[in-house]
Design a protein around this motif. Structure first.
Motif, mmCIF file in Angstrom:
data_model
loop_
_atom_site.group_PDB
_atom_site.id
_atom_site.type_symbol
_atom_site.label_atom_id
_atom_site.label_comp_id
_atom_site.label_asym_id
_atom_site.label_seq_id
_atom_site.Cartn_x
_atom_site.Cartn_y
_atom_site.Cartn_z
ATOM 1 N N ASP A 233 0.924 -1.259 -0.230
ATOM 2 C CA ASP A 233 -0.365 0.107 0.045
ATOM 3 C C ASP A 233 0.704 1.430 0.423
ATOM 4 O OD1 ASP A 233 -2.250 -1.576 0.490
ATOM 5 O OD2 ASP A 233 -2.969 -1.191 1.852
ATOM 6 N N TRP A 234 0.571 2.234 -0.663
ATOM 7 C CA TRP A 234 0.910 3.467 -0.306
ATOM 8 C C TRP A 234 0.731 4.766 0.713
ATOM 9 C CZ3 TRP A 234 0.845 4.599 -6.601
ATOM 10 C CH2 TRP A 234 1.854 3.832 -7.299
ATOM 11 N N LEU A 235 -0.573 4.092 0.941
ATOM 12 C CA LEU A 235 -0.968 5.389 2.550
ATOM 13 C C LEU A 235 -0.733 3.903 3.371
ATOM 14 C CD1 LEU A 235 -4.059 6.658 0.398
ATOM 15 C CD2 LEU A 235 -1.889 8.167 1.335
ATOM 16 N N PRO A 236 -1.114 4.548 4.476
ATOM 17 C CA PRO A 236 -1.316 3.532 5.870
ATOM 18 C C PRO A 236 -2.757 3.466 5.812
ATOM 19 C CG PRO A 236 -1.490 5.901 6.271
ATOM 20 C CD PRO A 236 -0.881 6.270 4.702
ATOM 21 N N ASP A 237 -2.901 2.039 6.149
ATOM 22 C CA ASP A 237 -4.436 1.875 6.833
ATOM 23 C C ASP A 237 -4.541 1.867 7.350
ATOM 24 O OD1 ASP A 237 -6.622 0.259 5.529
ATOM 25 O OD2 ASP A 237 -6.141 -1.657 6.627
ATOM 26 N N GLU A 238 -5.528 3.170 7.116
ATOM 27 C CA GLU A 238 -6.160 3.673 8.208
ATOM 28 C C GLU A 238 -7.066 4.989 7.690
ATOM 29 O OE1 GLU A 238 -2.905 7.397 9.693
ATOM 30 O OE2 GLU A 238 -2.796 5.543 10.793
ATOM 31 N N PRO A 239 -8.086 5.818 9.151
ATOM 32 C CA PRO A 239 -8.730 6.427 8.367
ATOM 33 C C PRO A 239 -8.594 7.665 7.409
ATOM 34 C CG PRO A 239 -9.929 5.779 9.872
ATOM 35 C CD PRO A 239 -8.742 4.898 9.659
ATOM 36 N N PRO A 240 -9.206 8.458 6.395
ATOM 37 C CA PRO A 240 -7.870 9.396 6.055
ATOM 38 C C PRO A 240 -8.575 11.139 7.004
ATOM 39 C CG PRO A 240 -9.987 8.978 4.763
ATOM 40 C CD PRO A 240 -9.512 7.779 5.027
ATOM 41 N N ASN A 241 -9.386 11.273 7.499
ATOM 42 C CA ASN A 241 -9.810 12.151 8.293
ATOM 43 C C ASN A 241 -9.839 11.983 9.776
ATOM 44 O OD1 ASN A 241 -9.563 14.052 6.496
ATOM 45 N ND2 ASN A 241 -11.542 13.080 5.342
ATOM 46 N N ALA A 242 -9.556 12.838 10.947
ATOM 47 C CA ALA A 242 -9.085 11.845 11.982
ATOM 48 C C ALA A 242 -11.289 11.832 12.437
ATOM 49 C CB ALA A 242 -8.584 13.706 12.839
ATOM 50 N N TRP A 243 -11.473 11.882 14.067
ATOM 51 C CA TRP A 243 -12.641 11.553 14.098
ATOM 52 C C TRP A 243 -14.236 12.002 13.772
ATOM 53 C CZ3 TRP A 243 -14.500 10.157 19.168
ATOM 54 C CH2 TRP A 243 -16.066 9.995 19.427
ATOM 55 N N ARG A 244 -13.491 13.193 14.857
ATOM 56 C CA ARG A 244 -14.175 14.379 14.813
ATOM 57 C C ARG A 244 -15.372 14.636 15.159
ATOM 58 N NH1 ARG A 244 -10.697 17.556 10.912
ATOM 59 N NH2 ARG A 244 -12.301 16.586 8.782
ATOM 60 N N GLY A 245 -16.096 13.700 15.566
ATOM 61 C CA GLY A 245 -17.686 12.912 15.848
ATOM 62 C C GLY A 245 -17.976 13.988 17.332
ATOM 63 N N LYS A 246 -19.248 13.280 16.511
ATOM 64 C CA LYS A 246 -20.151 14.642 18.232
ATOM 65 C C LYS A 246 -21.688 13.816 18.580
ATOM 66 C CE LYS A 246 -21.835 17.703 15.081
ATOM 67 N NZ LYS A 246 -21.993 19.311 14.338
ATOM 68 N N GLY A 247 -22.260 13.788 19.449
ATOM 69 C CA GLY A 247 -22.941 13.090 20.140
ATOM 70 C C GLY A 247 -22.421 11.786 20.394
ATOM 71 N N ASP A 248 -24.034 10.635 20.913
ATOM 72 C CA ASP A 248 -23.454 9.307 21.342
ATOM 73 C C ASP A 248 -22.265 8.461 21.289
ATOM 74 O OD1 ASP A 248 -24.867 10.394 23.796
ATOM 75 O OD2 ASP A 248 -27.213 9.026 23.107
ATOM 76 N N HIS A 249 -22.869 8.215 19.454
ATOM 77 C CA HIS A 249 -22.152 7.803 18.421
ATOM 78 C C HIS A 249 -20.864 7.837 17.617
ATOM 79 C CE1 HIS A 249 -24.928 4.277 19.557
ATOM 80 N NE2 HIS A 249 -25.976 5.124 19.324
#
Lengths: 299, 304
Positions: B94-110
């Motif tokens: 792979d040329w990119l790390p196997d991780e989400p392209p962006n930070a989580w940046r979530g809000k709310g319960d889930h």
């Protein structure tokens, strides 16, 4: 019991022939010889990684190609190879075939759904929208073919064509039925599931052995459909000199070639236009086919 | 450049990266397309390889296979494929790390940031959210996705951000514009080939590409397209596409669409029709009617 090996032999030969026909129609010649090209392609896919998408619906991801292939085999089980020679010589053979057609729509939809990806999902939904009216159309056409036989058994429909094949008696029947064949084998002008505009639609995310399984299932359904079409419209196993199974195989091969040619040489309309054509033009034509068959069947 | 491959036996260009064995980067690409190129590469099934044909390999690629622009790539591609299948050449990591392209940046319960279990952009991926369907006002799931810049059915370089409800486009935005006009004389035929593929006519598309690569005039192309119903398949609301396809097959100039804005015209269109319309414009017109969109408020900050 002799019918069971015949079913699998017909399927294997049909898959081989249609894979070859497809390659030949595309005008691609391989240096290693065309006859073995499908085997080489299969070997290549087997050696490739089967990529899993992120969080697929694992069960349906695996089951949908199997279900598609099983439906092809089940549909073929009611097709007689000679008088009284079918795996399942049901009195209601046409109904079982109809159920296989309907469940094919479910199998293709689940294939698109399970990938958890946008293009396959659109392919799945779009196929359901087009597959449903296409299936209705085939129901009317098949009922029309069953009228002169006064039976829903495929064997009786073949026997009713001893004097005249249904393709002549009901000229609208076969062309309308072929449209359904193109739809349930995801082909050319009726390929709304796996089309190039969706980068392969329900198969856009599959690779390696999974793609091979899906490809085989598609060709198996094409073969089963061609055998059914040959039985209902071209007199199935009927014919002089040669044994019944040979006639059925020859007629199936002829329909396979016609379907391959149509699949590669007819443009696919955008879905809304096809939807309108199916409901407003082709379905009324299938009613007309039924009326013609009914009037003719009057004593 | 890729049109030259249409004639090569044994090489077929795929619509999905999952169906390919080799990623062929033909010609120059923009610096801004590097991350898209890496993402595309990482979706190739193993064993895989990349060939750079008249293109500069990414700096961190180990042992790149390069082909000069003027060379015929077919022998090299064949050798590469054989080596991969025999295991003589290692499959690319792979040329990119196997991780989400962006930070989580979530809000709310889930943590997904939408409402209830829907919507939001967890890990930078927009999730489906209910919205009114623009034709009849029904509440349906709307989903925002970006297609391109290397999608084979779109003009090269063009990347569109689409908000879809089913296969109907609710809103469109140009993420990156198409590559500028190359000025080659066979461009209309390549464009016609793209339209023919969208219409499910791969053989005719290949014939158009071969004609483009040879630089000759295939007189029978228009008649062949007519016989196969390519023009008939296009409904009245795509009459402009029909006219442009007809002109492209004759290598003629297409009628000028006037002061059209591509993304405005795409709203309300179904998927295949929309792609047909996008594919029908020549590069010069496309750069005029589909320029890069102004960044939305806050987007620059996000990108940073």
């Amino acid at each position: 019991m002799t019918a069971i090996p015949l079913v699998f032999a017909l399927l294997a030969a049909g898959i081989w022939l249609s894979a070859l026909a497809e390659r030949f129609a595309s005008g691609r010649r391989f240096p290693s010889g065309t006859v073995f090209a499908p085997l080489l392609q299969a070997a290549r896919l087997l050696s490739q990684q089967s990529v899993r998408t992120e969080h697929p619906d694992g069960l349906n991801w695996v089951l949908s190609p199997i279900a598609y292939l099983t439906l092809a085999v089940a549909g073929l089980s009611v097709v007689p190879f000679a008088p009284e020679l079918a795996v399942a010589p049901l009195d209601t053979g046409i109904v079982l075939w109809g159920a296989c057609e309907a469940l094919t729509i479910v199998a293709v939809f689940l294939h698109g759904w399970s990938a958890n990806s946008m293009l396959p999902l659109i392919g799945g939904y779009r196929f359901v929208a087009i597959g449903l009216p296409a299936m209705l159309l085939s129901m009317f056409v098949l009922i029309a073919a069953a009228l002169p036989a006064q039976s829903l058994s495929v064997g009786a429909i073949v026997e009713s064509q001893r004097s005249l094949w249904n393709v002549v008696r009901q000229p609208l029947g076969l062309p309308l039925f072929l449209l359904l064949g193109l739809a349930i084998s995801l082909r050319g002008p009726m390929d709304y599931g796996d089309a190039a505009d969706l980068s392969g639609g329900t198969a856009a995310e599959v690779s390696g052995p999974h793609r091979l399984a899906w490809g085989i299932a598609r060709l198996a359904m094409l073969t089963a459909f061609a055998a059914m079409g040959a039985s209902v419209f071209l007199g199935g196993y009927l014919g002089p000199w040669l044994p019944g199974p040979v006639w059925l195989a020859l007629k199936t091969a002829a329909l396979l070639l016609v379907l391959t040619w149509l699949g590669r040489n007819l443009a696919r309309m955008p879905a809304p236009r096809m939807m309108a054509a199916l409901w407003l033009v082709l379905l009324p034509l299938s009613f007309l086919d039924l009326v013609i068959a009914g009037v003719e069947a009057l004593p | 450049m890729a049109a030259r491959l249409a004639r090569a036996p044994g090489i077929s260009l795929q619509h999905s990266i999952r169906h390919a064995a080799i990623l062929l980067v033909a010609g120059r690409y923009r610096d801004t397309d590097r991350s898209a190129l890496c993402r595309l590469h990482d979706q190739l099934p193993q064993p895989r390889a990349t060939a750079w044909w008249g293109a500069a390999p990414l700096t961190d690629v180990h042992d790149p296979v390069t082909i000069a622009e003027g060379d015929d790539p077919v022998p090299q591609l064949r050798r590469l494929d054989r080596d991969l299948l025999r295991g003589a050449r290692a499959s690319e990591p792979d040329w990119l790390p196997d991780e989400p392209p962006n930070a989580w940046r979530g809000k709310g319960d889930h943590g997904q940031g939408g409402k209830g279990m829907m919507g939001g952009v967890p890990y930078g991926r927009p999730m489906a959210m209910m919205g009114e369907e623009m034709r009849d006002g029904l509440m349906l799931d709307a989903m925002t996705v970006t297609i391109g810049p290397f999608l084979r059915t779109l003009p090269p370089g063009l990347s569109l951000e689409l908000t879809l409800q089913g296969d109907v486009i609710q809103q469109a935005r140009v993420a990156t514009p198409a590559y500028s006009a190359s000025g080659i004389a066979s461009e209309p035929l390549l464009r016609a080939a793209r339209i023919l593929e969208l219409l499910g006519l791969p053989d005719l598309a290949r014939r158009a590409r071969i004609s483009a690569a040879r630089g000759d005039d295939d007189e029978g192309l228009v008649a062949a397209a007519r016989r196969r119903g390519a023009l008939l398949a296009l409904p009245a609301d795509l009459a402009d596409v029909r006219a442009r396809l007809d002109a492209a097959l004759r290598r003629g100039a297409a009628p000028d669409p006037g002061e059209e804005c591509l993304v405005d015209r795409l709203a309300g269109m179904e998927w295949q029709s929309a792609l047909l319309r996008v594919a029908s414009f020549d590069p010069a017109t496309l750069s005029r009617i589909a320029p890069a969109a102004e960044p939305e408020e806050g987007e620059e900050e996000k990108a940073a």
